[in-house]
Design a protein around this motif. Structure first.
Motif, short mmCIF file in Angstrom:
data_model
loop_
_atom_site.label_atom_id
_atom_site.label_comp_id
_atom_site.label_asym_id
_atom_site.label_seq_id
_atom_site.Cartn_x
_atom_site.Cartn_y
_atom_site.Cartn_z
N VAL A 298 1.01 -1.34 -0.58
CA VAL A 298 -0.11 -0.26 0.18
C VAL A 298 1.06 1.11 -0.15
N HIS A 299 1.89 1.62 0.95
CA HIS A 299 3.03 2.14 0.92
C HIS A 299 3.39 2.68 -0.66
N ALA B 20 -8.80 -6.50 -0.02
CA ALA B 20 -10.18 -5.83 0.38
C ALA B 20 -11.39 -6.74 1.24
N ASP B 21 -11.16 -8.10 1.18
CA ASP B 21 -11.86 -8.95 2.19
C ASP B 21 -11.55 -8.72 3.76
N GLU B 22 -10.46 -7.99 4.10
CA GLU B 22 -9.89 -7.56 5.79
C GLU B 22 -10.45 -6.17 5.84
N ILE B 23 -10.47 -5.56 4.83
CA ILE B 23 -10.80 -4.13 5.12
C ILE B 23 -11.93 -3.87 5.09
N ARG B 24 -12.46 -4.19 4.27
CA ARG B 24 -14.72 -5.11 4.03
C ARG B 24 -15.32 -5.48 5.55
N LEU C 163 -11.37 0.73 -0.52
CA LEU C 163 -11.49 0.83 1.18
C LEU C 163 -11.10 1.60 2.03
N ALA C 164 -9.77 1.29 0.94
CA ALA C 164 -8.02 1.57 1.68
C ALA C 164 -8.10 2.88 1.95
N GLY C 165 -9.36 4.28 1.48
CA GLY C 165 -9.42 5.73 1.03
C GLY C 165 -8.01 6.65 0.86
N ALA D 160 -17.24 8.17 -0.02
CA ALA D 160 -15.81 8.80 0.76
C ALA D 160 -15.81 7.45 1.94
N LEU D 161 -14.01 7.36 2.16
CA LEU D 161 -14.25 6.34 2.90
C LEU D 161 -13.10 7.00 3.93
#
Length: 210
Positions: free
Chosen positions: A146-147, A169-173, A193-195, A205-206
């Motif tokens: 991600v970074h 995606a599964d984890e953040i959801r 999902l990760a904003g 917006a997340l």
């Protein structure tokens, strides 16, 4: 893909991929490039590089805990994590690249040295979660993949492994307790999902994640 279906081998491969992407993302940055803003509000690329490097050092503490049984927190104090990030701007481009590479190499070697029994030993994350050492490569893969995008030097969610995107995606959801997801390509849905910036139309917006 969930925590129950992603394997240790998966996570270790994704962590190696993420490390390569991070090192590639900063390979050609000069002082001005490192001092420029990252995609994370309030952080330059120097802040971000210091965070990713310090994360490898911190996860190395948990590997030591799993290997020896000696309780070794990720950070000695709550202030230590912030201090590691804050020192980024004081380091040169070369120093940051070396810290990123050396810390990742040291973490990889320490993970390689864990025995089958040690992989099952439990440690405590900075969030206070008790997890087996098998979770550590997954934690590192999230940080690096991600970074690598957040450096803003050309890596995007479309360049991340599909299996990693599905697991993330599964984890953040689940953590966001979302019953449904917007329709769209997996990389764009995962970025949403990760904003992070995405191309999904009409998706609410997340807030930021990670």
């Amino acid at each position: 893909m969930t925590a129950g279906t992603r394997t240790l081998a998966d996570a270790r491969a994704w962590a190696r991929t993420g490390t390569r992407l991070v090192l590639d993302a900063v390979a050609d940055l000069d002082e001005a490039g490192f001092s420029a803003d990252s995609a994370l509000p309030g952080w330059t690329r120097k802040h971000l590089a210091a965070h990713v490097a310090a994360n490898a050092d911190a996860l190395g503490n948990l590997v030591h805990w799993a290997a020896t049984g000696v309780e070794t927190p990720m950070y000695a104090t709550p202030e230590e994590r912030a201090a590691g990030i804050a020192k980024g701007p004081a380091l040169s481009a070369g120093e940051l690249r070396s810290w990123l590479a050396d810390s990742a190499h040291k973490l990889g070697e320490s993970l390689d040295a864990l025995t089958e029994e040690q992989w099952s030993h439990e440690v405590v994350t900075v969030q206070g979660r008790t997890v087996p050492a098998t979770e550590l490569p997954w934690m590192r893969s999230r940080e690096t993949c991600v970074h690598a995008v957040d450096f803003g030097t050309g890596v995007s969610f479309t360049g991340l492994p599909d299996g990693f995107l599905t697991a993330l995606a599964d984890e953040i959801r689940d953590k966001r307790a979302l019953a449904t997801l917007p329709a769209g390509p997996l990389p764009e849905v995962t970025a949403w999902l990760a904003g992070r910036p995405h191309s999904l139309a009409d998706a609410p917006a997340l807030g930021p994640w990670l």
